[in-house]
Design a protein around this motif. Structure first.
Motif, PDB file in Angstrom:
ATOM      1  N   GLY A  13      -4.752  -6.573   1.335  1.00 17.74           N
ATOM      2  CA  GLY A  13      -3.442  -6.285   1.887  1.00 17.74           C
ATOM      3  C   GLY A  13      -3.145  -7.115   3.116  1.00 17.74           C
ATOM      4  N   SER A  14      -1.879  -7.141   3.500  1.00 13.72           N
ATOM      5  CA  SER A  14      -1.429  -7.963   4.622  1.00 13.72           C
ATOM      6  C   SER A  14      -2.101  -7.594   5.937  1.00 13.72           C
ATOM      7  CB  SER A  14       0.090  -7.849   4.772  1.00 13.72           C
ATOM      8  OG  SER A  14       0.720  -8.399   3.645  1.00 13.72           O
ATOM      9  N   SER A  15      -2.270  -6.304   6.178  1.00 17.83           N
ATOM     10  CA  SER A  15      -2.908  -5.872   7.430  1.00 17.83           C
ATOM     11  C   SER A  15      -4.328  -6.383   7.532  1.00 17.83           C
ATOM     12  CB  SER A  15      -2.902  -4.346   7.540  1.00 17.83           C
ATOM     13  OG  SER A  15      -1.592  -3.864   7.565  1.00 17.83           O
ATOM     14  N   GLY A 102       3.986   3.300  -5.542  1.00 18.21           N
ATOM     15  CA  GLY A 102       4.176   2.394  -4.409  1.00 18.21           C
ATOM     16  C   GLY A 102       2.877   1.771  -3.962  1.00 18.21           C
ATOM     17  N   ARG A 103       2.920   1.170  -2.797  1.00 16.90           N
ATOM     18  CA  ARG A 103       1.774   0.440  -2.261  1.00 16.90           C
ATOM     19  C   ARG A 103       1.072   1.241  -1.165  1.00 16.90           C
ATOM     20  NH1 ARG A 103       1.357  -4.934  -2.718  1.00 16.90           N
ATOM     21  NH2 ARG A 103      -0.761  -4.391  -2.105  1.00 16.90           N
ATOM     22  N   THR A 104      -0.169   0.850  -0.874  1.00 13.96           N
ATOM     23  CA  THR A 104      -0.953   1.477   0.181  1.00 13.96           C
ATOM     24  C   THR A 104      -0.470   1.004   1.546  1.00 13.96           C
ATOM     25  OG1 THR A 104      -2.588  -0.287   0.145  1.00 13.96           O
ATOM     26  CG2 THR A 104      -3.010   1.616  -1.286  1.00 13.96           C
ATOM     27  N   THR A 121      10.278   5.508   8.421  1.00  9.78           N
ATOM     28  CA  THR A 121       9.623   6.775   8.091  1.00  9.78           C
ATOM     29  C   THR A 121       8.603   6.546   6.970  1.00  9.78           C
ATOM     30  OG1 THR A 121      11.666   7.940   8.631  1.00  9.78           O
ATOM     31  CG2 THR A 121      10.039   9.155   7.335  1.00  9.78           C
ATOM     32  N   PRO A 122       7.412   7.125   7.071  1.00 16.32           N
ATOM     33  CA  PRO A 122       6.426   6.962   5.991  1.00 16.32           C
ATOM     34  C   PRO A 122       6.932   7.539   4.669  1.00 16.32           C
ATOM     35  CG  PRO A 122       5.384   7.845   7.957  1.00 16.32           C
ATOM     36  CD  PRO A 122       6.866   7.881   8.204  1.00 16.32           C
ATOM     37  N   VAL A 127       4.001   9.896  -3.424  1.00 14.85           N
ATOM     38  CA  VAL A 127       3.911   8.531  -3.953  1.00 14.85           C
ATOM     39  C   VAL A 127       2.472   8.231  -4.334  1.00 14.85           C
ATOM     40  CG1 VAL A 127       4.236   6.071  -3.464  1.00 14.85           C
ATOM     41  CG2 VAL A 127       5.856   7.753  -2.528  1.00 14.85           C
ATOM     42  N   ALA A 128       2.269   7.849  -5.594  1.00 14.48           N
ATOM     43  CA  ALA A 128       0.958   7.352  -6.028  1.00 14.48           C
ATOM     44  C   ALA A 128       0.848   5.931  -5.487  1.00 14.48           C
ATOM     45  CB  ALA A 128       0.850   7.369  -7.542  1.00 14.48           C
ATOM     46  N   SER A 129      -0.123   5.690  -4.605  1.00 18.26           N
ATOM     47  CA  SER A 129      -0.248   4.406  -3.917  1.00 18.26           C
ATOM     48  C   SER A 129      -1.307   3.533  -4.564  1.00 18.26           C
ATOM     49  CB  SER A 129      -0.602   4.629  -2.452  1.00 18.26           C
ATOM     50  OG  SER A 129       0.416   5.365  -1.813  1.00 18.26           O
ATOM     51  N   TYR A 130      -0.973   2.250  -4.704  1.00 19.42           N
ATOM     52  CA  TYR A 130      -1.871   1.285  -5.349  1.00 19.42           C
ATOM     53  C   TYR A 130      -2.102   0.097  -4.428  1.00 19.42           C
ATOM     54  CZ  TYR A 130      -0.597   4.142  -9.316  1.00 19.42           C
ATOM     55  OH  TYR A 130      -0.383   5.217 -10.143  1.00 19.42           O
ATOM     56  N   SER A 131      -3.241  -0.561  -4.609  1.00 18.35           N
ATOM     57  CA  SER A 131      -3.631  -1.659  -3.724  1.00 18.35           C
ATOM     58  C   SER A 131      -3.034  -3.005  -4.112  1.00 18.35           C
ATOM     59  CB  SER A 131      -5.159  -1.775  -3.664  1.00 18.35           C
ATOM     60  OG  SER A 131      -5.663  -2.053  -4.954  1.00 18.35           O
TER      61      SER A 131
END
Length: 189
Positions: A13-15, A102-104, A121-122, A127-131
């Motif tokens: 991921g970007s972070s 969505g994304r992590t 806002t988070p 949301v099912a989050s994927y990498s």
């Protein structure tokens, strides 16, 4: 490139790309996110490509009369968990729970989506989050009641992209097809 140079490319991921470059764990970090004020000042961000975030649905939901376009306000309400049933989006859609994909949090795609679509806002805990964007696309394709967001470069025939109402830019007040031409010319902001 210099003879004998080697590269190891890792995901995360970007972070992770930013933090690994800042900490010295890597010489170069990749990030799909625009530089933020909280990013380390000692790093140099060099844009090499441009992308856009799009809203996608399972092809079985897409309908040229009822679900082919959406407002950013509705996207926000859906991904904050305020609208949870497709029937609330349009009475012609099935009365079924909206499945969110969505994304992590480490993702530049998520960071941008959160900033632009959710006003900082988070996203909902539903949301099912994927990498990866590819995983979001695959899971939207596999779930006929799903909606998700991903980088435009990951769109293929397995998902359907929704036209979005532009709230700024040259097409403000109009629904715009999210495609490469409209992203590059500024019509899809």
């Amino acid at each position: 490139l210099y003879p004998g140079s080697t590269f190891t490319i890792l995901m995360g991921g970007s972070s992770v790309g930013v933090s690994d470059a800042e900490s010295g764990n890597s010489d170069i970090g990749m990030s799909s996110a625009v530089k933020k004020s909280t990013d380390p000042a000692n790093l140099v961000f060099t844009p090499v490509a441009r992308d856009a975030v799009v809203i996608v649905v399972n092809p079985s939901l897409w309908n040229k009369n009822y679900l082919y376009k959406m407002t950013p306000a509705m996207v926000k309400r859906i991904f904050l968990g305020q609208v949870t049933n497709w029937h609330q989006v349009d009475s012609h859609l099935p009365s079924h729970t909206i499945d969110l994909k969505g994304r992590t949090g480490a993702s530049g795609t998520y960071s941008y989506f959160k900033s632009v679509f959710l006003g900082g806002t988070p996203q909902s805990g539903r949301v099912a989050s994927y990498s990866s964007n590819g995983a979001v696309r695959s899971n939207v394709h596999l779930d006929k009641y799903s909606i998700g967001y991903l980088a435009m470069s990951y769109v293929n025939s397995s998902v359907r992209v929704l036209n979005l109402l532009m709230t700024s830019g040259p097409q403000s007040g109009h629904y715009v097809v999210p495609n490469k031409t409209n992203a590059l010319n500024g019509n899809y902001t």
